[in-house]
Every structure is written in C-alpha cells, then in structure tokens.
Design a protein around this motif. Sequence first.
Motif, PDB file in Angstrom:
ATOM      1  N   THR A  11       0.840  -1.200   0.000  1.00 59.31           N
ATOM      2  CA  THR A  11       0.000   0.000   0.000  1.00 59.31           C
ATOM      3  C   THR A  11       0.875   1.251   0.000  1.00 59.31           C
ATOM      4  OG1 THR A  11      -0.122   0.173   2.401  1.00 59.31           O
ATOM      5  CG2 THR A  11      -1.844  -1.160   1.299  1.00 59.31           C
ATOM      6  N   VAL A  12       0.280   2.335  -0.437  1.00 56.65           N
ATOM      7  CA  VAL A  12       0.990   3.612  -0.418  1.00 56.65           C
ATOM      8  C   VAL A  12       1.413   3.939   1.011  1.00 56.65           C
ATOM      9  CG1 VAL A  12       0.769   6.093  -0.830  1.00 56.65           C
ATOM     10  CG2 VAL A  12      -0.162   4.467  -2.496  1.00 56.65           C
ATOM     11  N   THR A  13       0.537   3.683   1.974  1.00 53.04           N
ATOM     12  CA  THR A  13       0.852   3.945   3.386  1.00 53.04           C
ATOM     13  C   THR A  13       2.050   3.123   3.844  1.00 53.04           C
ATOM     14  OG1 THR A  13      -1.468   4.441   3.802  1.00 53.04           O
ATOM     15  CG2 THR A  13      -0.116   3.951   5.720  1.00 53.04           C
ATOM     16  N   ALA A  14       2.084   1.859   3.477  1.00 55.14           N
ATOM     17  CA  ALA A  14       3.211   0.995   3.862  1.00 55.14           C
ATOM     18  C   ALA A  14       4.502   1.459   3.195  1.00 55.14           C
ATOM     19  CB  ALA A  14       2.912  -0.451   3.505  1.00 55.14           C
ATOM     20  N   LEU A  15       4.418   1.886   1.941  1.00 52.72           N
ATOM     21  CA  LEU A  15       5.611   2.378   1.248  1.00 52.72           C
ATOM     22  C   LEU A  15       6.112   3.659   1.899  1.00 52.72           C
ATOM     23  CD1 LEU A  15       7.655   1.989  -1.028  1.00 52.72           C
ATOM     24  CD2 LEU A  15       6.073   3.226  -2.546  1.00 52.72           C
ATOM     25  N   LEU A  16       5.205   4.525   2.301  1.00 50.54           N
ATOM     26  CA  LEU A  16       5.579   5.737   3.034  1.00 50.54           C
ATOM     27  C   LEU A  16       6.369   5.376   4.283  1.00 50.54           C
ATOM     28  CD1 LEU A  16       2.461   8.092   3.073  1.00 50.54           C
ATOM     29  CD2 LEU A  16       4.804   8.751   2.516  1.00 50.54           C
ATOM     30  N   ASP A  17       5.882   4.377   4.994  1.00 49.88           N
ATOM     31  CA  ASP A  17       6.517   3.929   6.232  1.00 49.88           C
ATOM     32  C   ASP A  17       7.905   3.348   5.962  1.00 49.88           C
ATOM     33  OD1 ASP A  17       6.409   3.576   9.053  1.00 49.88           O
ATOM     34  OD2 ASP A  17       5.963   1.448   8.743  1.00 49.88           O
ATOM     35  N   VAL A  18       8.019   2.542   4.928  1.00 47.91           N
ATOM     36  CA  VAL A  18       9.302   1.909   4.594  1.00 47.91           C
ATOM     37  C   VAL A  18      10.334   2.951   4.167  1.00 47.91           C
ATOM     38  CG1 VAL A  18      10.454   0.440   2.879  1.00 47.91           C
ATOM     39  CG2 VAL A  18       8.375  -0.352   3.975  1.00 47.91           C
ATOM     40  N   LEU A  19       9.918   3.876   3.331  1.00 48.29           N
ATOM     41  CA  LEU A  19      10.864   4.861   2.798  1.00 48.29           C
ATOM     42  C   LEU A  19      11.171   5.986   3.783  1.00 48.29           C
ATOM     43  CD1 LEU A  19       9.627   5.171  -0.891  1.00 48.29           C
ATOM     44  CD2 LEU A  19      11.518   3.788  -0.001  1.00 48.29           C
ATOM     45  N   GLY A  20      10.251   6.231   4.716  1.00 47.86           N
ATOM     46  CA  GLY A  20      10.469   7.291   5.689  1.00 47.86           C
ATOM     47  C   GLY A  20      10.518   8.673   5.058  1.00 47.86           C
ATOM     48  N   VAL A  21       9.699   8.889   4.039  1.00 48.63           N
ATOM     49  CA  VAL A  21       9.642  10.195   3.371  1.00 48.63           C
ATOM     50  C   VAL A  21       8.282  10.834   3.625  1.00 48.63           C
ATOM     51  CG1 VAL A  21      11.288   9.522   1.572  1.00 48.63           C
ATOM     52  CG2 VAL A  21       8.838   9.185   1.179  1.00 48.63           C
ATOM     53  N   THR A  22       8.144  12.072   3.219  1.00 48.76           N
ATOM     54  CA  THR A  22       6.861  12.746   3.387  1.00 48.76           C
ATOM     55  C   THR A  22       5.882  12.269   2.328  1.00 48.76           C
ATOM     56  OG1 THR A  22       7.391  14.585   1.914  1.00 48.76           O
ATOM     57  CG2 THR A  22       8.016  14.831   4.252  1.00 48.76           C
ATOM     58  N   LYS A  23       4.619  12.424   2.636  1.00 54.73           N
ATOM     59  CA  LYS A  23       3.559  12.040   1.700  1.00 54.73           C
ATOM     60  C   LYS A  23       3.696  12.834   0.395  1.00 54.73           C
ATOM     61  CE  LYS A  23      -1.183  10.732   2.291  1.00 54.73           C
ATOM     62  NZ  LYS A  23      -2.343  10.858   3.171  1.00 54.73           N
ATOM     63  N   GLN A  24       4.003  14.111   0.525  1.00 54.49           N
ATOM     64  CA  GLN A  24       4.157  14.981  -0.637  1.00 54.49           C
ATOM     65  C   GLN A  24       5.301  14.492  -1.527  1.00 54.49           C
ATOM     66  OE1 GLN A  24       4.963  19.023   0.429  1.00 54.49           O
ATOM     67  NE2 GLN A  24       4.843  19.782  -1.666  1.00 54.49           N
ATOM     68  N   SER A  25       6.412  14.140  -0.919  1.00 54.41           N
ATOM     69  CA  SER A  25       7.573  13.653  -1.664  1.00 54.41           C
ATOM     70  C   SER A  25       7.251  12.344  -2.383  1.00 54.41           C
ATOM     71  CB  SER A  25       8.744  13.463  -0.704  1.00 54.41           C
ATOM     72  OG  SER A  25       9.825  12.884  -1.356  1.00 54.41           O
ATOM     73  N   LEU A  26       6.624  11.409  -1.669  1.00 50.61           N
ATOM     74  CA  LEU A  26       6.275  10.128  -2.284  1.00 50.61           C
ATOM     75  C   LEU A  26       5.244  10.318  -3.389  1.00 50.61           C
ATOM     76  CD1 LEU A  26       6.604   7.094  -2.471  1.00 50.61           C
ATOM     77  CD2 LEU A  26       4.845   6.865  -0.707  1.00 50.61           C
ATOM     78  N   ASN A  27       4.283  11.207  -3.191  1.00 49.62           N
ATOM     79  CA  ASN A  27       3.274  11.436  -4.218  1.00 49.62           C
ATOM     80  C   ASN A  27       3.895  11.914  -5.528  1.00 49.62           C
ATOM     81  OD1 ASN A  27       1.064  10.540  -2.781  1.00 49.62           O
ATOM     82  ND2 ASN A  27       0.567  12.560  -1.974  1.00 49.62           N
ATOM     83  N   ARG A  28       4.905  12.789  -5.439  1.00 48.57           N
ATOM     84  CA  ARG A  28       5.595  13.254  -6.654  1.00 48.57           C
ATOM     85  C   ARG A  28       6.245  12.082  -7.372  1.00 48.57           C
ATOM     86  NH1 ARG A  28       7.224  17.750  -3.536  1.00 48.57           N
ATOM     87  NH2 ARG A  28       9.171  16.714  -3.023  1.00 48.57           N
ATOM     88  N   VAL A  29       6.937  11.250  -6.612  1.00 51.83           N
ATOM     89  CA  VAL A  29       7.630  10.089  -7.192  1.00 51.83           C
ATOM     90  C   VAL A  29       6.625   9.120  -7.806  1.00 51.83           C
ATOM     91  CG1 VAL A  29       8.978   8.035  -6.587  1.00 51.83           C
ATOM     92  CG2 VAL A  29       9.665  10.274  -5.721  1.00 51.83           C
ATOM     93  N   LEU A  30       5.583   8.762  -7.058  1.00 50.51           N
ATOM     94  CA  LEU A  30       4.591   7.810  -7.566  1.00 50.51           C
ATOM     95  C   LEU A  30       3.851   8.352  -8.775  1.00 50.51           C
ATOM     96  CD1 LEU A  30       3.064   6.216  -4.344  1.00 50.51           C
ATOM     97  CD2 LEU A  30       4.613   5.169  -6.016  1.00 50.51           C
TER      98      LEU A  30
END
Length: 170
Positions: A68-87
């Motif tokens: 899940t996006v939430t789990a990936l956020l947790d694994v990467l330890g990045v901000t939601k905004q940062s991960l959203n740009r990448v995804l």
Amino acid sequence: MAETMRVHTLMGEDLLFLTDDKLRRGIEAMFFAYRAFTADPDLILAGLDYGRAHHRALHFIHRDPGLTVTALLDVLGVTKQSLNRVLRTLIEDGLVESRVGRRDRRERHLHLTEKGAALERRLSEAQRARMRQAYRAAGPQAVAGFRQVLEAMMDPETRAQYQSMKDLPE
C-alpha cells in the motif's frame, strides 16, 4: 599530557576497533561503498530523469507487490508529498500501477508493470553483481558480521521493520 596506547578489554575482547580513527575509517568506507553501490543505477536513472527516490520506490514495490501507499511511506520514511511526486511520475510513465483495495477502497495497492519490472531489474542487476562479488571476496563470516553491524546501526523501529521484511519472498 600524552596518552599511551592501551588495550581495553571488555569480557576478554580487544576493543582497539573502537578507536576514533577506526570509527572514522568505517564511516568513510560506508560513504565510498554507498557511492559505488549507487553509481550504476544513478547513470541509468539520470538518463530517464529519475532519482534515487524512484529507485527505492521501484525496489520496495517489486519486493512486496500490492504494497500500500501507506506501507511504502513507512518503509521509505519520506513525506507524503515527496512520495506522491515520485509515484505520480512512475504511474504516468507506465512503470507502476495503483489499484484500489478490495477490502478497503481507500487503500491504493502498488504493483510494477512489465516496464517497471524491467527497469527495476536493470537497476538492481549491477547492485546484485557488486554485492555478490564483495560477498564472495569477504566470505560467509564477514557477510554475517556485515549484516550484524548494519542491523545494530538501525534504531529499534527500523530494525523491526527490516526484520519483518525478511519474511517476504526474495
């Protein structure tokens, strides 16, 4: 006052490996090893206008399809905004699919497309070759010690997270 070099022992073990100079050399070795470890993927990523965050996302989505996006956020330890740009970039470029959760429609489950799997394989092949060569040169005891040192450097939450991932298929 000049200090004389003394061998300190703890439970009979030589602790000379804990000197500031040895620790500094270990830190430098990690910096240079990380530079070498990321060099090949960085060249590929630069040609695609991607960065290391894209590589990490591809790696962990490959490692755990349906993450899940939430789990990936947790694994990467990045901000939601940062991960959203990448995804967003990876999805728009056809490398990652985001699927609605079956049980919870608010969840987004991430999967690599064939194109994404091919890129992830390309990025990790050089790293696996480098690790394999280093492991082979160092031998099994050194490899076990290396992993032990890396795990000991992690804070307890990170170590628990890493250890839970060991249960995933490799």
